[in-house]
Motif scaffolding. Sequence first.
Motif, short mmCIF file in Angstrom:
data_model
loop_
_atom_site.label_atom_id
_atom_site.label_comp_id
_atom_site.label_asym_id
_atom_site.label_seq_id
_atom_site.Cartn_x
_atom_site.Cartn_y
_atom_site.Cartn_z
N GLU A 148 -21.67 -32.17 20.43
CA GLU A 148 -21.67 -33.63 20.31
C GLU A 148 -20.26 -34.14 20.63
O GLU A 148 -19.41 -34.29 19.76
N THR A 170 -17.73 -37.06 22.48
CA THR A 170 -17.65 -38.47 22.84
C THR A 170 -17.19 -38.66 24.27
O THR A 170 -17.62 -39.58 24.97
N SER A 216 -12.55 -41.92 24.16
CA SER A 216 -13.28 -42.12 22.91
C SER A 216 -13.78 -43.55 22.74
O SER A 216 -14.46 -43.85 21.75
N PRO A 275 -16.14 -46.66 23.04
CA PRO A 275 -17.56 -46.89 23.35
C PRO A 275 -17.75 -47.61 24.69
O PRO A 275 -18.72 -47.35 25.40
N ARG A 319 -18.37 -45.60 28.09
CA ARG A 319 -19.63 -44.96 28.47
C ARG A 319 -20.23 -45.66 29.69
O ARG A 319 -20.30 -46.89 29.74
#
Length: 271
Positions: free
Chosen positions: A18, A20, A76, A78, A81
């Motif tokens: 998992e 990031t 890291s 968000p 993405r």
Amino acid sequence: SDLVELAKRIRTLESEKEITGVVVVQGTDTIEETVFALDILLGGKLPVVVTGAMRHAGQVSSDGAANLAGALYTASAPEARGQGAVVCFNDEIHAAWCVHKSAATNPAAFSSPASGPIGHVIEGRARFLCRAKRWQPVCEDPSVVVPARVALLTACLGEGPELIEAVAEGGYEGLAVAATGAGHLHHSWVTPLERLSAVMPVVLATRVSCGPVLSKTYGFAGSESDLLRRGLVSAGFLGAPKARIALSMALGAGVENEGVRHLFERGLEEP
């Protein structure tokens, strides 16, 4: 082949753990090629950030730690993405397709002449100004790619087309040409390139750092429209070194003939 192995390693980490995001650290000379190769080999949503340093640890004001921190903040975030592989350097974030090493010694070594940075690192946070456009992935699985041998020739004043014959006889599978201006070559290059394009893909790029290859503005022998009409494939906004990477990886993924042309014609699309 090292870049393919790196892409495979990233894909394995993504599937098994998992995570990031991913930060890749390397020397700065070929960062722009590394980040673009990773972008077109991986696709997907996972943030991949490439960085390095212009001043080593023994020099005054070494920038390695700051660049590494900026890359970690970016990987890291968000908002990273879906932005693909990017370069984070000197607190600027650059998209893979357009980032360019534009200074040999300055810590502000990377720029994006065609678009500018897509974000900045400010107070320990990656702040994106826009969503990056991304070049098309060449495959779904980097483990199937065996990079093809693709040459890169740069046109310059007084240089003839003799090197084209060396490419034809040198075991290459493709050629990228860094033409002058918006995709122009001396007329002596035309026939040799037309012959070569009948046996291997030849991608027409420009040695200029900002702006695309044109398609229909000029019509003289060796102009962009003449060369494209003779079978060359336009690189569009993609710079010559990255056009070479794209062709090498595409051929290595089994893309052939009209598939290569289609890949370059699709070019940049929204993520």
